[in-house]
Design an enzyme around this catalytic site. Structure first.
Site, PDB file in Angstrom:
ATOM      1  N   TRP A 158       0.862  -1.185   0.000  1.00 32.39           N
ATOM      2  CA  TRP A 158       0.000   0.000   0.000  1.00 32.39           C
ATOM      3  C   TRP A 158       0.896   1.233   0.000  1.00 32.39           C
ATOM      4  CZ3 TRP A 158      -4.145  -1.088   4.380  1.00 32.39           C
ATOM      5  CH2 TRP A 158      -5.052  -2.065   3.915  1.00 32.39           C
ATOM      6  N   GLU A 159       0.860   1.993  -1.086  1.00 26.82           N
ATOM      7  CA  GLU A 159       1.799   3.105  -1.211  1.00 26.82           C
ATOM      8  C   GLU A 159       1.145   4.460  -1.427  1.00 26.82           C
ATOM      9  OE1 GLU A 159       5.358   2.297  -3.610  1.00 26.82           O
ATOM     10  OE2 GLU A 159       4.644   0.232  -3.855  1.00 26.82           O
ATOM     11  N   ALA A 160      -0.191   4.515  -1.500  1.00 28.92           N
ATOM     12  CA  ALA A 160      -0.851   5.788  -1.802  1.00 28.92           C
ATOM     13  C   ALA A 160      -0.643   6.807  -0.693  1.00 28.92           C
ATOM     14  CB  ALA A 160      -2.340   5.565  -2.048  1.00 28.92           C
TER      15      ALA A 160
END
Length: 462
Positions: A158-160
């Protein structure tokens, strides 16, 4: 809830924040998830006891996280990593019994904003339905990991947004701005300082509930999996152009990482990224860059609830965002540096676009056979020999601070690696000399596996 603050527990239990994301979850499904959540404490304690994985009591392993089977099926190019003692899934897929990675579209209903600023699943963690997310995640995990005794790496990518307010800069600043807009809409008479403070608190508490809660659900369903988030912890030591670059993590970053104790405590493995940016090419700064990123991961691991939590850095065989394969010296600065610090292993990640042509597949195969594979055999063998020679086979060798340049590699005067061309593993020939053992004892010390102690890891006990 184990590992969550009181506010995060409240976030966990409260009704969905955003009505627009909850219609897909029936009351029965949501109720089922909430009943499951009440069992988390008991089941997670049980999971701690049941843990055991592909990295258990092995000094150093490499895990392949690339879909190179495509090279074989589409172009007839067999990138065989198994002959070099690399752990890989069947058919080298991204998801399998040894290694499963979940991208944001593959696990639940992760909230984020598109590059044009459009919200997906509510956009913000505090504006999205955690119950709906967990209902979908429950099914996604069961589908991706059909075996209840899955014991491989379980990585969530998860990089947002980042769970610490201070880390959401540049393109991620939208999560701070929209969080403040949410508070401002509810309290239009509040001063800006109060709005920001409330928005920061709401965002961070919700981020904790989402990230810790997702880990908890995975750990209940697949308790032997090494659950963790890709890219955590980070070091943000990217000021490569600085003339006096040391690679050290900024103090404020370490302070912020200390506030993520809930994440380190909840993780069954840590997966920091040590991808080498193209800006490091030819600078001789790669080793310093990697050294401090790995050190930060080991630092937070040691002070977590489980100091034996495996650290498994993510490595790319290309310079990031380029088609340039890492030369041998950069493998030493990434894989070699990590092994010398005593990590449990490394994950070799390969973007799917690297296998899109026959030429790129052939280049990867040639690189694996001539450079990467033999180096992995070298480091893996050296780590095993050092473990047996110094740590009674019950621990990992860790570089002594007095020898910051020492690497866990075989002495070419004592060993040779003979490659084969018939699909058989390369053969290692040689033995540790007395001088080799003396050098190891001088430059390395032991970090014992769980259940062992003592200078040489020869005594039972924690």
């Amino acid at each position: 809830m184990l590992g969550l603050t009181q506010h995060a527990q409240k976030v966990w239990r409260m009704k969905p924040f955003s009505p627009e994301v909850s219609p897909g979850s029936s009351p029965a499904t949501a109720g089922h998830l909430l009943r499951i959540s009440t069992l988390f404490l008991t089941l997670l304690e049980l999971a701690q006891v049941c843990r055991g994985s592909v990295v258990s009591n092995r000094p150093f392993i490499t895990v392949w996280n690339g879909d190179t089977h495509w090279c074989l099926t589409e172009y007839g190019v067999d990138v065989d990593v198994s002959v070099f003692d690399v752990v890989a899934n069947k058919e080298q897929s991204f998801q399998g019994s040894n290694m499963t990675i979940f991208y944001r579209e593959e696990l639940g209903t992760y909230p984020y904003y598109t590059p044009t600023g459009e919200p997906v699943f509510g956009g913000l963690p505090q504006n999205a339905s955690l119950v709906t997310h967990l209902a979908h995640t429950f099914q996604d995990i069961k589908a991706a990991m059909p075996e209840p005794d899955f014991s491989g790496l379980a990585v969530i990518d998860w990089e947002a947004w980042r769970p610490r307010w201070a880390f959401n800069w540049d393109s991620k600043d939208i999560y701070r701005q929209r969080s403040m807009e949410l508070v401002q809409a509810e309290h239009p008479d509040w001063p800006e300082t109060l709005v920001e403070a409330a928005a920061k608190n709401q965002f961070q508490e919700a981020a904790e509930a989402w990230m810790a809660g997702t880990l908890q659900l995975g750990q209940v369903l697949r308790p032997r999996g090494l659950w963790g988030y890709y890219g955590f912890p980070d070091c943000y030591n990217n000021d490569f152009l600085s003339l006096n670059y040391t690679g050290q993590c900024p103090v404020f970053v370490r302070d912020q990482n200390d506030q993520l104790g809930w994440l380190w405590n909840q993780s069954y493995a840590l997966y920091p990224s040590i991808y080498l940016p193209a800006a490091l090419m030819g600078t001789e700064k790669s080793q310093m860059y990697v050294r401090h990123r790995v050190q930060e991961a080991l630092r937070v691991a040691i002070v977590s609830r489980d100091p034996h939590v495996p650290v498994m850095p993510y490595v790319q065989i290309f310079y990031e965002m380029t088609d340039y394969l890492l030369p041998l010296e950069e493998l030493e600065h990434s894989l070699g540096e990590s092994a010398a610090q005593g990590v449990a292993g490394a994950v070799l990640w390969l973007s799917s676009d690297k296998t899109s042509t026959k030429e790129s597949c052939q280049a990867i195969k040639a690189y694996m056979d001539s450079t990467l594979g033999p180096f992995i055999v070298n480091v893996t063998s050296a780590a095993l020999l050092c473990s047996e020679a110094l740590c009674s086979g019950h621990g990992r060798c860790v570089r002594h601070p007095s020898y910051p340049e020492a690497l866990l590699t075989l002495n070419p005067a004592s060993f040779s690696i003979e490659l084969t061309h018939d699909g058989r593993p390369p053969s290692l020939k040689g033995t540790l000399s007395l001088k080799d053992r003396a050098q190891m004892a001088m430059k390395f010390r032991c970090r014992c596996y769980r259940g062992w102690r003592g200078k040489w890891c020869d005594k039972r006990g924690m």
